[in-house]
Write a protein that holds these residues in place. Structure first.
Motif, PDB file in Angstrom:
ATOM      1  N   LYS A 172       0.843  -1.155  -0.089  1.00 56.57           N
ATOM      2  CA  LYS A 172      -0.178   0.029   0.057  1.00 56.57           C
ATOM      3  C   LYS A 172       0.839   1.180  -0.017  1.00 56.57           C
ATOM      4  N   LYS A 173       0.285   2.543  -0.405  1.00 54.79           N
ATOM      5  CA  LYS A 173       1.083   3.466  -0.429  1.00 54.79           C
ATOM      6  C   LYS A 173       1.108   3.936   0.962  1.00 54.79           C
ATOM      7  N   LYS A 174       2.242   4.489   1.456  1.00 54.20           N
ATOM      8  CA  LYS A 174       2.099   4.956   2.926  1.00 54.20           C
ATOM      9  C   LYS A 174       0.952   5.929   3.398  1.00 54.20           C
ATOM     10  N   GLN A 175       0.750   6.718   2.709  1.00 52.61           N
ATOM     11  CA  GLN A 175      -0.373   7.618   3.205  1.00 52.61           C
ATOM     12  C   GLN A 175      -1.694   7.261   2.917  1.00 52.61           C
ATOM     13  N   SER A 176      -2.017   5.995   2.393  1.00 50.47           N
ATOM     14  CA  SER A 176      -3.026   5.227   2.242  1.00 50.47           C
ATOM     15  C   SER A 176      -3.390   4.205   3.152  1.00 50.47           C
ATOM     16  N   SER A 177      -4.669   3.759   3.352  1.00 48.96           N
ATOM     17  CA  SER A 177      -4.875   2.624   4.169  1.00 48.96           C
ATOM     18  C   SER A 177      -5.611   1.247   3.604  1.00 48.96           C
ATOM     19  N   ARG A 178      -5.484   1.662   2.257  1.00 53.39           N
ATOM     20  CA  ARG A 178      -6.055   0.204   1.356  1.00 53.39           C
ATOM     21  C   ARG A 178      -4.843  -0.743   0.807  1.00 53.39           C
ATOM     22  N   TRP A 179      -4.934  -1.977   1.298  1.00 56.81           N
ATOM     23  CA  TRP A 179      -3.920  -3.046   0.930  1.00 56.81           C
ATOM     24  C   TRP A 179      -4.135  -3.470  -0.556  1.00 56.81           C
ATOM     25  N   MET A 180      -3.296  -3.836  -1.231  1.00 53.04           N
ATOM     26  CA  MET A 180      -3.642  -4.507  -2.499  1.00 53.04           C
ATOM     27  C   MET A 180      -2.763  -5.811  -2.599  1.00 53.04           C
ATOM     28  N   ARG A 181      -3.442  -6.874  -3.042  1.00 59.01           N
ATOM     29  CA  ARG A 181      -2.752  -8.010  -3.166  1.00 59.01           C
ATOM     30  C   ARG A 181      -1.864  -7.934  -4.159  1.00 59.01           C
ATOM     31  N   LEU A 182      -0.530  -8.704  -4.291  1.00 58.99           N
ATOM     32  CA  LEU A 182       0.259  -8.546  -5.372  1.00 58.99           C
ATOM     33  C   LEU A 182       0.464  -9.954  -6.119  1.00 58.99           C
ATOM     34  N   ASN A 183      -0.042 -10.959  -5.696  1.00 63.27           N
ATOM     35  CA  ASN A 183       0.052 -12.345  -6.140  1.00 63.27           C
ATOM     36  C   ASN A 183      -1.112 -13.274  -5.726  1.00 63.27           C
ATOM     37  N   PHE A 184      -1.687 -13.618  -6.887  1.00 63.03           N
ATOM     38  CA  PHE A 184      -2.682 -14.574  -6.910  1.00 63.03           C
ATOM     39  C   PHE A 184      -2.616 -16.038  -6.667  1.00 63.03           C
ATOM     40  N   GLU A 185      -1.325 -16.495  -7.176  1.00 59.56           N
ATOM     41  CA  GLU A 185      -0.547 -17.767  -6.742  1.00 59.56           C
ATOM     42  C   GLU A 185       0.487 -17.766  -5.744  1.00 59.56           C
ATOM     43  N   LEU A 186       0.301 -18.710  -4.953  1.00 51.65           N
ATOM     44  CA  LEU A 186       1.018 -18.941  -3.861  1.00 51.65           C
ATOM     45  C   LEU A 186       2.717 -18.536  -4.310  1.00 51.65           C
ATOM     46  N   CYS A 187       3.426 -17.761  -3.415  1.00 54.18           N
ATOM     47  CA  CYS A 187       4.897 -17.626  -3.561  1.00 54.18           C
ATOM     48  C   CYS A 187       5.508 -18.851  -2.830  1.00 54.18           C
ATOM     49  N   LYS A 188       6.185 -19.464  -3.303  1.00 55.45           N
ATOM     50  CA  LYS A 188       6.789 -20.621  -2.579  1.00 55.45           C
ATOM     51  C   LYS A 188       8.253 -20.234  -1.862  1.00 55.45           C
ATOM     52  N   GLU A 189       8.799 -19.134  -2.259  1.00 54.37           N
ATOM     53  CA  GLU A 189      10.072 -18.742  -1.818  1.00 54.37           C
ATOM     54  C   GLU A 189       9.618 -17.613  -0.837  1.00 54.37           C
ATOM     55  N   THR A 190      10.754 -17.424  -0.027  1.00 57.51           N
ATOM     56  CA  THR A 190      10.798 -16.097   1.177  1.00 57.51           C
ATOM     57  C   THR A 190      11.323 -14.873   0.561  1.00 57.51           C
ATOM     58  N   THR A 191      11.466 -14.743  -0.849  1.00 60.30           N
ATOM     59  CA  THR A 191      11.780 -13.523  -1.621  1.00 60.30           C
ATOM     60  C   THR A 191      10.752 -13.282  -2.584  1.00 60.30           C
ATOM     61  N   PHE A 192      10.518 -11.931  -2.801  1.00 60.81           N
ATOM     62  CA  PHE A 192       9.558 -11.423  -3.950  1.00 60.81           C
ATOM     63  C   PHE A 192       9.876 -10.188  -4.281  1.00 60.81           C
ATOM     64  N   GLU A 193       9.518 -10.094  -5.597  1.00 60.93           N
ATOM     65  CA  GLU A 193       9.861  -8.671  -6.168  1.00 60.93           C
ATOM     66  C   GLU A 193       8.672  -7.995  -6.857  1.00 60.93           C
ATOM     67  N   PRO A 194       7.855  -7.041  -5.935  1.00 59.15           N
ATOM     68  CA  PRO A 194       6.894  -6.222  -6.372  1.00 59.15           C
ATOM     69  C   PRO A 194       7.448  -5.349  -7.414  1.00 59.15           C
TER      70      PRO A 194
END
Length: 1223
Positions: free
Chosen positions: A690-712
């Motif tokens: 989410k943007k810092k000044q916003s309160s709305r979170w947005m899902r980035l992946n609809f398939e599960l991420c198997k690793e503990t690293t992600f690139e938004p």
């Protein structure tokens, strides 16, 4: 249906078609039933009159049979109907049936068609007779309806006749068609006034003969009379002359009489009767002629007698056109004027047409031969037997191999090989055989001949049944075989029952019957197989019972559980674990956890049912995990098993993620797995931002991420963001982690573009480039220019390894500009002369330096001489035209280094810089004239010099202006309403070609000028349609590309249009004579031709009228010779000689002739034969060179002689090939 046998007759007469066959119907009266002959129609193209026999009063009842069956071929009526049905696909599931209705009554005929396999509604038509379509007759008395039942998918079609009339009776037909399928059905309608009893009919009415003189003559057909009727033999009637009856009867009675007296060839009868009626004229030769017809029994004697008017006339007798000779069979007798013919021992072959001739006249008659009736000498006898026995019913008749019909309960039996009835004939004895009698064979069987009948009753009973081996009670363990067996005294079928329900054979249940033994087998028994079984033989009121008892030890069915009997439940949910159990008797169930028994109450409890047991846990907790034991016990044994209960939950949330790297619209984040996975392995993670000044979170992946690293990705550059993570296992998703620290995406720019060398001197290199394609939100602060020398250790190593020398260490690159430059051009100075450098440029902003842009080649630090080259624009390669007063601004680019020198000249002299401005740069030169004048026109020479190298170009500039007026305008002639003017072109054409003139006129009184002609190109013109009595002045303007001249030249004198002006006489011109005698403009040329290849001779001629062309060889006219083809097109005459031989050589001439004269040309043609070695026989061949074919004759010589080049080339290759093979 085959046509009846046609008699040999002298007159050409066509027989009417046979009547259609209909199906007999049952009547209400069982005795004395009669036959009504249906209406018969003949074809429209026949000579005989169609005969229809309406039903007579009292002839039949409404419900009785309405038609008779006429056999005109070998097949029986039923067989013919079967053949018709096999020739078309069956669509009807219910056909309309024949019916009877009283006058004024209503009747409905119904046809049904199944639509199961039809994609659309079938097409149904109703007809009366053969061709009348009833669709056009629908109205007050006829209605056609149709309906469709969706559940049964059946189309129903109805034809309703309302208030029937007598003429409605007849034959009807219903036809149904769908694509390539077709079905048809005929039915009859009888309209009656009242119901009366029908008189009995003579048994001879069933007599029919399928053909005259054929093997099946005399065949009987009693199926129509005997079907569901009692057979009653009629007494023989006295001898009747059928022809007398026919002659005196109404035509409507013909069919009835023919049927009654056994005449089946109704067509032949009608033909003969017609001929008899034709022969009514008075005969001069015969005082008394033959009777129209004669009738005799088979084996009898017949007498034909005629009386002649003149006994001396020669008489001849004929049978079917064949003359009859005296013999033992045919006896001739003369008594005065009487001439008699006796025919002894008549047979069926004597049934024919006979006639006698006396001179030119003849008299004819017909002879009909009847078969004597066949009597039953020994009748059938009543018989009783048992089921399965062989039965024989026998009778004897009066003649050998007679045709006899067998019936069962009035229904005719066929001798079909597939039928269970077999008919055996031995001379006069006829036997009906039933190999294995059945109970349903009990019936009344009858036999019928043409002269008698006999019947007998057959009774088939069952034998007494005895039980040899009864069924026994059995106790069977579950899963084992059940085998029941019994034996009875008779070989009969039977049925098996369980608890009173019929048992059918299936894949699980096997039923066997062999002789008197019956078996019942179930290979694998089940609990439901327990019960009372019974076998009942067919047709006997006896049953054989037994009982089967199934025994089964207790058993747990754990197939539905997971590995190691593990059951997983989510914490907080209710667990209801149902375990199927089996056993006979039903077992007791015990649940335990460790040493503690599970009761039937509480949060953890056990529930027991007849076929299962349930373990129930309300609101499962993680402490409920562990093994549970279930135990089954009954009298047959026990079974036990361990079941593992596993309670799982969602995982704990992960720790707050860390952002390790930030890009233009992306970042890289990492995190640690949660401390507790909830008892189920982690499946992956969900990431939100989410943007810092916003309160709305947005899902980035609809398939599960198997690793503990992600690139938004796809973030907005320059905006602060936060990210968080959810852990997911099979149970669900954890709570979110703590948000990461906020971060802002920023990106460096893309590399600069189009890096190129601008200039090079002995100590400097100037580079230029374009800004980056992508700059981003951080902007662009400037550029860094770096270079390194070729020949350093790193570059040498890169060349040895075969890699590009760009990946050098950062400390080996020298920064050319310590401070950032915002220009896109930079000069690197202080370079040693002769060295080679590599150059790269980086763009710099707040995010850092971009990727460098490399110049692909090393740059030599040395000034290079570039030859001068003037790149003259395309529009300056032609004359450059401008008008006076316009601005001339020409830019001519060139190239050349170093220090190119540019000079200009006009018409070979230096340019005056006070009038023409010249400005030169390093890459182009500009010539500028602010206000062009005509004196600026001329050729401008441009020269570019670089040391001793020179390049030149010439530009032609033309400055144009409007022209001056014409010099002198003169009035040449005035006549009628016309004035002829002439003038001279202007002296000043404005430095451009004169494109035309504009002529104006003015009346001397008003002096107002009017344009007469515009854009006129000649220097003389005639002005027409002037007003008589007026006086005119004329003036003319000159015109070029700039427009009209400023002034015009006016005539000095005026032209007066006199009222009585003189008449202008037009000059007389003679028609040009185009006639010309033939003249050859191109003569024939002596030529050579190669034998076997087409040759052509060409010449051209002109003449008017068009001359006639003829070709000659050696002064002989060439005509109609296929070896020559002659063409003439637009005066070009061609003679083609197809594949000439040496004999085609000679002198050829072409002659052209018209009415004014003739012309002739000739040439010589020599045909040469080219062999492998010589052109003409006797000449030697020399192979000294590739281009020489023979001694003294080269390729050029042959070409000059007219030999086509491709022929010379082909034979040169052949000669060379022969030479190679010879070596």
């Amino acid at each position: 249906m085959p046509e009846p046998t046609k008699k040999d007759e002298t007159e050409n007469e066509s027989a009417p078609p046979p009547p259609e066959k209909t199906t007999p119907q049952e009547g209400g009266n069982e005795k004395g039933k009669d036959v009504v002959i249906r209406e018969m129609t003949s074809s429209s193209d026949e000579d005989d009159t169609s005969v229809s026999t309406p039903p007579a009063d009292g002839m039949s009842k409404p419900a009785e049979r309405k038609d008779s069956v006429w056999s005109l071929g070998e097949g029986a009526p039923e067989e013919s109907e079967k053949r018709d049905d096999t020739q078309r696909s069956t669509l009807f599931i219910e056909k309309p049936q024949s019916g009877t209705v009283s006058v004024g009554g209503n009747i409905t005929f119904i046809a049904k068609v199944e639509a199961k396999d039809l994609l659309r509604k079938p097409n149904v038509k109703w007809f009366k007779g053969k061709w009348m379509d009833l669709a056009s007759k629908a109205g007050k008395h006829l209605q056609l309806k149709e309906s469709f039942e969706r559940h049964t998918k059946i189309h129903t079609f109805e034809m309703q006749i309302i208030k029937a009339k007598e003429n409605y009776a007849g034959n009807y037909r219903c036809e149904v068609s769908y694509k390539d399928k077709f079905d048809s059905c005929s039915f009859d309608l009888e309209v009656t006034e009242s119901s009366q009893a029908a008189p009995s009919i003579d048994i001879r009415s069933a007599f029919k003969r399928s053909g005259e003189g054929q093997d099946d003559a005399g065949e009987l057909d009693f199926s129509g009379l005997l079907k569901r009727r009692e057979i009653k033999q009629q007494e023989e009637e006295p001898e009747v002359d059928v022809w007398e009856l026919l002659k005196n009867a109404n035509p409507s009675e013909y069919e009835k009489i023919a049927f009654q007296y056994g005449i089946t060839d109704l067509r032949g009868m009608l033909k003969r009767l017609k001929r008899m009626r034709r022969e009514v004229k008075k005969s001069a030769a015969f005082a008394k002629g033959l009777d129209p017809a004669y009738q005799v029994d088979k084996g009898g004697k017949v007498r034909f007698m005629v009386e002649l008017a003149d006994p001396t006339v020669e008489l001849k007798w004929y049978k079917n056109g064949q003359e009859i000779r005296p013999s033992a069979k045919y006896i001739f007798e003369h008594k005065g004027n009487q001439r008699i013919l006796f025919i002894n021992n008549c047979t069926m072959t004597d049934d024919a047409r006979y006639y006698v001739t006396a001179g030119d006249e003849k008299c004819s008659t017909e002879l009909f031969v009847r078969d004597p009736p066949i009597l039953v000498t020994k009748g059938l006898e009543d018989t009783s037997t048992y089921v399965g026995e062989r039965v024989e019913l026998s009778c004897e008749v009066s003649e050998d191999d007679a045709n006899v019909k067998w019936f069962r309960n009035g229904v005719e039996l066929s001798n079909d090989p597939k039928s269970r009835y077999r008919i055996k004939v031995e001379g006069k004895k006829h036997t009906l055989i039933i190999e294995e009698a059945a109970k349903n064979d009990t019936a009344t069987y009858s036999v019928m001949t043409t002269g008698g009948q006999s019947e007998a009753k057959l009774s088939v009973d069952l034998r007494p049944l005895k039980i040899s081996l009864a069924l026994e009670d059995q106790t069977v363990r579950l899963g084992q075989e059940i085998h029941l067996k019994c034996e009875i005294s008779e070989n009969v079928e039977g049925k098996w029952y369980k608890n009173g329900q019929l048992i059918e054979a299936s894949d699980r249940v096997k039923l066997y019957h062999k002789g008197r033994i019956h078996r019942f087998i179930i290979p694998v028994s089940a609990v439901d197989d327990e019960g009372e079984y019974m076998f009942v033989p067919d047709a006997y009121n006896i049953n054989i019972p037994c009982k089967v008892h199934i025994v089964d030890p207790p058993k747990l069915h754990l197939d539905g559980l997971g590995e190691n009997n593990t059951v997983t439940v989510v914490a907080g949910n209710k667990l209801r674990l149902e375990i199927p159990i089996s056993g006979e008797p039903p077992p007791k169930v015990f649940w335990s956890r460790g040493d503690k028994m599970v009761t039937d109450s509480g949060r953890i409890r056990a529930e027991t049912y007849p076929d299962s047991s349930c373990l129930v846990i309300d609101a499962a907790e993680r402490d409920d995990s562990g093994p549970f034991r279930i135990t089954l016990k009954n009298e047959a044994g026990e079974d036990t098993a361990l079941i593992n209960i596993k309670v799982v939950d969602v995982p704990d949330p992960p720790q707050a993620p860390n952002v390790t790297e930030v890009g233009e619209d992306w970042c890289i984040m990492t995190w640690e797995p949660p401390a507790n996975d909830g008892g189920s392995p982690l499946l992956g993670y969900f990431i939100e931002r989410k943007k810092k000044q916003s309160s709305r979170w947005m899902r980035l992946n609809f398939e599960l991420c198997k690793e503990t690293t992600f690139e938004p990705k796809k973030m907005i550059e320059g905006v602060a963001y936060e990210v968080r993570v959810f852990a997911v296992n099979a149970i669900g998703m954890s709570k979110p982690s703590m948000p990461s620290k906020s971060f802002v995406p920023l990106a460096v720019t893309s590399p600069p573009t189009l890096l190129a060398v601008d200039t090079v001197t002995d100590t400097t290199v100037t580079m230029k480039w374009r800004p980056p394609d992508q700059i981003g939100a951080a902007g662009l602060d400037g550029y860094v220019v770096e270079y390194c020398f070729e020949g350093s250790i790193s570059t040498d190593l890169s060349e040895e390894l075969g890699e590009p020398p760009f990946n050098l260490e950062a400390d080996e690159w020298i920064v050319a500009n310590p401070e950032l430059t915002d220009k896109t051009k930079f000069t690197i100075s202080g370079l040693p002369t002769g060295s080679k450098i590599l150059v790269r440029v980086k763009a710099v902003n707040a995010a850092g330096e971009s990727e460098p842009k490399y110049y692909p080649q090393p740059i030599l630090v040395k000034e290079v001489i570039e030859p001068p080259k003037i790149r003259l624009p395309r529009h300056l390669k032609q004359t450059y035209t401008r008008r006076v007063g316009e601005t001339v601004n020409l830019v001519i680019p060139f190239q050349g280094k170093p220090r190119a020198k540019v000079s200009w000249e006009k018409n070979g002299s230096p340019i005056d810089k006070n009038e023409i401005n010249i400005r030169n740069t390093e890459n182009d030169t500009i010539i500028f004239i602010r206000k062009a004048e005509r004196g600026h026109s001329g050729e401008y020479d441009m020269k570019v010099e670089v040391e001793n190298l020179v390049d030149k170009a010439t530009i032609d500039i033309q400055i144009v202006d409007r022209p001056g007026p014409p010099e002198v305008v003169t009035i040449e002639d005035v006549w009628g309403e016309n004035v002829n003017l002439s003038w001279k072109p202007p002296k000043d054409d404005g430095n451009a070609a004169i494109t035309g003139y504009t002529i104006q006129k003015a009346d001397k009184k008003s002096m107002e000028w009017f344009t007469v002609i515009e854009h006129y190109h000649r220097t003389s013109a005639t002005i027409n349609e002037l007003v008589i009595g007026n006086e005119y002045y004329f003036r003319i303007f000159a015109e070029n590309m700039c427009g009209l001249s400023e002034d015009a030249t006016m005539t000095k004198e005026s032209a007066l249009i006199a009222k009585d002006g003189k008449v202008y006489k037009y000059p007389v011109y003679d028609d040009f004579d185009f006639s010309e005698r033939p003249l050859f403009t191109q003569p024939l040329v002596n030529t050579f031709a190669v034998a076997g290849y087409n040759a052509t001779l060409n010449c051209s001629v002109r003449g008017n009228p068009k001359p006639k062309i003829t070709w000659m060889k050696n002064k002989v006219l060439i005509m109609n010779d296929p070896r020559y083809r002659m063409f003439s097109n637009q005066g070009v005459c061609t003679l083609e000689i197809r594949k000439p031989s040496p004999y085609d050589g000679g002198t050829y001439s072409c002659r052209a002739v018209n009415e004014l004269g003739e012309a002739e040309v000739e040439c010589k043609l020599e045909v040469r034969v080219i062999y492998h070695g010589v052109i003409n026989p006797g000449e030697p061949l020399s192979l000294a060179g590739d281009n020489q074919l023979h001694s003294g004759l080269s390729f050029f010589r042959l070409l000059m002689d007219g030999v086509p080049p491709h022929i010379i080339d082909s034979y040169m290759r052949e000669v060379q090939g022969d030479k190679t093979e010879g070596k």
